[in-house]
Design a protein around this motif. Structure first.
Motif, PDB file in Angstrom:
ATOM      1  N   ASP A  35       0.739  -1.097  -0.001  1.00  0.00           N
ATOM      2  CA  ASP A  35      -0.270   0.325   0.393  1.00  0.00           C
ATOM      3  C   ASP A  35       0.805   1.157  -0.153  1.00  0.00           C
ATOM      4  O   ASP A  35       1.453   1.016   0.751  1.00  0.00           O
ATOM      5  CB  ASP A  35      -0.428  -0.055   1.284  1.00  0.00           C
ATOM      6  N   ARG A  36       0.443   2.052  -1.666  1.00  0.00           N
ATOM      7  CA  ARG A  36       2.387   3.091  -0.951  1.00  0.00           C
ATOM      8  C   ARG A  36       0.320   4.399  -0.894  1.00  0.00           C
ATOM      9  O   ARG A  36       1.748   5.161  -1.293  1.00  0.00           O
ATOM     10  CB  ARG A  36       2.422   3.176  -3.111  1.00  0.00           C
ATOM     11  N   ALA A  37       0.002   4.654   0.263  1.00  0.00           N
ATOM     12  CA  ALA A  37      -0.488   5.795   0.174  1.00  0.00           C
ATOM     13  C   ALA A  37      -0.352   6.605   0.608  1.00  0.00           C
ATOM     14  O   ALA A  37       0.812   6.164   2.041  1.00  0.00           O
ATOM     15  CB  ALA A  37      -2.322   5.383   0.438  1.00  0.00           C
ATOM     16  N   LYS A  38      -0.658   7.729   0.414  1.00  0.00           N
ATOM     17  CA  LYS A  38       0.513   8.914   1.305  1.00  0.00           C
ATOM     18  C   LYS A  38       1.687   9.153   1.800  1.00  0.00           C
ATOM     19  O   LYS A  38       2.462   9.597   2.264  1.00  0.00           O
ATOM     20  CB  LYS A  38      -0.192   9.269   2.663  1.00  0.00           C
ATOM     21  N   GLY A  39       2.275   8.782   0.369  1.00  0.00           N
ATOM     22  CA  GLY A  39       3.826   7.992   0.269  1.00  0.00           C
ATOM     23  C   GLY A  39       4.603   7.212   2.273  1.00  0.00           C
ATOM     24  O   GLY A  39       5.341   7.091   1.467  1.00  0.00           O
ATOM     25  N   ARG A  40       3.533   6.468   1.838  1.00  0.00           N
ATOM     26  CA  ARG A  40       4.232   5.479   3.333  1.00  0.00           C
ATOM     27  C   ARG A  40       3.975   4.503   1.871  1.00  0.00           C
ATOM     28  O   ARG A  40       2.990   4.283   1.570  1.00  0.00           O
ATOM     29  CB  ARG A  40       3.235   5.597   4.471  1.00  0.00           C
ATOM     30  N   ILE A  41       4.523   3.094   3.321  1.00  0.00           N
ATOM     31  CA  ILE A  41       4.512   1.838   2.054  1.00  0.00           C
ATOM     32  C   ILE A  41       4.224   1.141   3.324  1.00  0.00           C
ATOM     33  O   ILE A  41       4.749   1.020   4.629  1.00  0.00           O
ATOM     34  CB  ILE A  41       5.806   1.315   1.257  1.00  0.00           C
ATOM     35  N   ARG A  42       3.323   0.460   3.729  1.00  0.00           N
ATOM     36  CA  ARG A  42       2.686  -0.795   4.464  1.00  0.00           C
ATOM     37  C   ARG A  42       2.154  -2.076   3.058  1.00  0.00           C
ATOM     38  O   ARG A  42       2.218  -1.917   2.438  1.00  0.00           O
ATOM     39  CB  ARG A  42       1.548  -0.099   4.955  1.00  0.00           C
TER      40      ARG A  42
END
Length: 375
Positions: free
Chosen positions: A125-132
């Protein structure tokens, strides 16, 4: 479609221009009316046709060409992509992960995207500049670890076979175990079965159980006696617990330290995750609810850092007598725990499936060493 029509038109025109004539030896053209020449002429005209068509096509605009997608290599999952994915999952940053694998972030991101396209799911999940990790990503992380471990095991086994080994044993050691009985056991194995390769890996109790289930190790050792589904635990030997005390400490007035006295001082204990077996053993000593809450100075993953902290005066440490003795320090005194505390058992752990002949002999040696003790 336009490209196909152009190609057909070119071929038809080329056939009308080239096919009816063949050059003779004098360079003059003559009609093909003799059936004996027709086979040779077809081969020659086909060669001319191919050259003619591709020469014309090379002059056409690139926009006329139609790129036909191919599935060749689509299902090929590259090992390095699995490595990349695990590092990205650990770092949760393409920049940091790229620095670890010594490539630029852009090709690393493309490699993960290729992996997602092959699997048909979104791993990150690359949302909002964060990777999870997504939930499929978390599942794939475990599978990627299994696949890489399998490849490493296969490579190691082949290498061992090339060096003359005929069998192997993969042993997992949990709880920081380094007991003299283990030393004797491994020495006997080398002496009696020199052509059986033995590989040892340190791990936590949970990692050991997972490795057994996934056939990454053959046998494990732990002091954690809690029942585990799918695994068989058998006690092979037991030892007395002991307490490491700094010099000039009030507890040195006791030959054997009562637990009630020990818990009056800050304790250096086994880490609840990295050394879960030892932590669970000590927890069971104080599970009656009558003991006051423990004052824990530090958690450690083995006996060596425990001795270091005890010598520095951070507290007293609880461990196994034989292992504490391995890390003797001039500023640390060892005292046994009072008889009210039971011996601490060491368990050999296997799966429920049938054991190999090498593993059966290994377990038998461990049981013999447990019965006779250290000579």
């Amino acid at each position: 479609m336009a490209s196909s029509v152009n190609r057909c038109t070119i071929i038809q025109k080329a056939r009308r221009l080239v096919y009816p004539f063949v050059p003779d030896a004098r360079g003059e053209q003559r009609s093909v009316v003799n059936g004996r020449n027709i086979q040779a002429w077809e081969a020659f005209s086909s060669w001319c046709l191919i050259r003619f068509v591709f020469k014309l096509e090379s002059k056409c605009s690139v926009r006329c060409r139609k790129i036909i997608p191919t599935t060749e290599g689509r299902n090929t999952m590259r090992i390095r992509h699995l490595h990349y994915f695990l590092i990205v999952a650990e770092e949760q940053s393409f920049a940091r992960a790229a620095a670890r694998v010594h490539i630029e972030p852009s090709p690393l991101s493309r490699a993960i995207k290729d992996l997602e396209n092959q699997l048909g799911v979104r791993l990150l999940d690359r949302a909002k500049g964060r990777i999870r990790l997504t939930w499929p990503g978390e599942v794939f992380r475990e599978e990627a670890r299994r696949m890489l471990a399998f490849m490493d095991s296969a490579q190691t086994r082949v290498t061992s076979a090339s060096q003359g080994f005929r069998g192997r044993l993969r042993i997992g050691l949990a709880d920081g175990l380094a007991q003299p009985r283990l030393t004797q056991l491994l020495a006997r194995c080398r002496e009696e079965e020199p052509r059986t390769e033995i590989r040892i890996a340190e791990m936590t109790v949970n990692e050991m159980l997972q490795a057994l289930r996934h056939d990454q190790i053959d046998v494990g050792f732990t002091v954690d006696g809690e029942t585990t589904n799918g695994c068989v635990k058998e006690m092979v030997w037991a030892e007395r617990p002991a307490i490491a005390i700094p010099t000039r400490h009030p507890l040195l007035s006791f030959d054997k330290i009562p637990l009630g006295e020990a818990i009056r001082y800050p304790l250096i204990l086994c880490h609840p995750e990295r050394c879960a077996g030892g932590h669970n053993v000590i927890r069971r000593w104080f599970n009656d609810g009558a003991s006051p809450s423990l004052s824990v100075a530090e958690y450690v993953s083995g006996h060596e850092p425990m001795i270091m902290l005890v010598a520095a005066g951070y507290g007293i440490g609880i461990g196994l007598e034989s292992q504490i003795a391995l890390y003797s320090h001039p500023d640390v005194i060892i005292r046994l725990v009072a008889d009210e505390v039971p011996n601490t058992a060491t368990f050999i752990v296997t799966t429920e499936k049938a054991a190999s002949r090498e593993l059966e002999r290994f377990i038998k040696r461990a049981q013999e060493i447990g019965r006779i003790g250290i000579n």
